[in-house]
Design an enzyme around this catalytic site. Structure first.
Site, PDB file in Angstrom:
ATOM      1  N   HIS A 170       0.929  -1.341   0.025  1.00 48.83           N
ATOM      2  CA  HIS A 170      -0.051  -0.127  -0.165  1.00 48.83           C
ATOM      3  C   HIS A 170       0.925   1.256  -0.133  1.00 48.83           C
ATOM      4  CE1 HIS A 170      -3.794   1.938   1.818  1.00 48.83           C
ATOM      5  NE2 HIS A 170      -3.209   2.861   1.047  1.00 48.83           N
ATOM      6  N   HIS A 178      -7.850  -6.989   7.133  1.00 47.30           N
ATOM      7  CA  HIS A 178      -7.728  -5.766   7.977  1.00 47.30           C
ATOM      8  C   HIS A 178      -7.873  -6.654   9.560  1.00 47.30           C
ATOM      9  CE1 HIS A 178      -6.773  -1.633   8.907  1.00 47.30           C
ATOM     10  NE2 HIS A 178      -7.375  -1.877  10.094  1.00 47.30           N
ATOM     11  N   GLU A 180      -2.710  -1.761  -3.190  1.00 49.34           N
ATOM     12  CA  GLU A 180      -3.724  -1.167  -2.683  1.00 49.34           C
ATOM     13  C   GLU A 180      -3.382   0.498  -2.534  1.00 49.34           C
ATOM     14  OE1 GLU A 180      -4.766  -4.213   1.020  1.00 49.34           O
ATOM     15  OE2 GLU A 180      -3.904  -2.319   1.323  1.00 49.34           O
TER      16      GLU A 180
END
Length: 237
Positions: free
Chosen positions: A43, A190, A70
């Protein structure tokens, strides 16, 4: 089978805290693949506080499993996707200052914006996943936006797992059922860890992929990187 994609952001965070190139994120990604990971996730945030733009380019040259990038789909992110052409682009609604992802997209409210982004990314031959809360209306919205997959935001599941796992997972079961009905692939991520991952997989057997970074890297400090990846894979199989 559900694939394990290892998020190596925290490896980069550790490196950046001291400067230099130790630990080396490319080596970490290659080791993760060698130890059984079926994907690598990064990310790259605008402030480059962990994964940098150069890291993404370097990783794109060596990752042989699924490379998942991401990010919030701003101009910089779209430039990265078009240049690298990863296996998957995961769209998250984080503002630049967010410490970590803390909510999914309202795919109904932002349908116009997301639809345009999905079309642009898919034109590059890249699969698109949209990060959503476990709400069937947002799953339907993701389909309307042109996504190939959803990624279910699992922090609420993880936070409530020990209070009552059946209730904690119930919304995810409903959202996954809707996604399957619509022909969408299903990812999740997550705060998943060795305590809550197996039950999520049991309740969502249609899961295509989970992306795990923080907990996995923390566990690796005590149990070793190879052993930890094997333990996570065991929860999925």
């Amino acid at each position: 089978m559900t694939k394990l994609s290892v998020n190596i952001n925290k490896i980069a965070t550790l490196r950046n805290s001291r400067g230099g190139d130790n630990p080396n994120v490319v080596k970490a990604a290659l080791d993760a693949e060698r130890f059984g990971a079926e994907g690598i996730t990064v990310h790259p945030r605008p402030d480059e506080r962990h994964i940098t733009y150069q890291d993404v380019l370097d990783l794109s040259e060596v990752v042989t499993t699924e490379f998942n990038i991401e990010g919030y789909p701003d101009e910089r992110f779209m430039e990265i996707i078009k240049k690298v052409k990863p296996a998957q682009a995961t769209l998250v609604p984080d503002p630049p200052t967010a410490i970590t992802s803390n909510a999914g997209w309202d795919t109904v409210k932002h349908e116009g914006f997301l639809k345009e982004i999905c079309e642009a990314i898919k034109a590059e031959g890249v699969r698109v996943s949209i990060f959503v809360d476990p709400d069937p209306q947002f799953v339907v919205g993701a389909k309307n936006c042109g996504a190939d997959r959803i990624e279910l935001y699992t922090e609420p599941y993880a936070a409530n797992f020990h209070k009552g796992k059946e209730e904690a997972v119930s919304h995810y079961v409903a959202a996954a059922a809707k996604a399957q009905e619509l022909g969408l692939g299903i990812n999740a991520g997550h705060d998943l860890d060795l305590d809550n991952l197996k039950y999520l997989k049991e309740q969502l057997p249609q899961l295509d992929e989970v992306s795990i970074g923080h907990a996995l890297v923390c566990d690796a400090l005590y149990m070793g990187f190879e052993n930890t990846i094997q333990l996570y894979l065991r929860q999925l199989k």
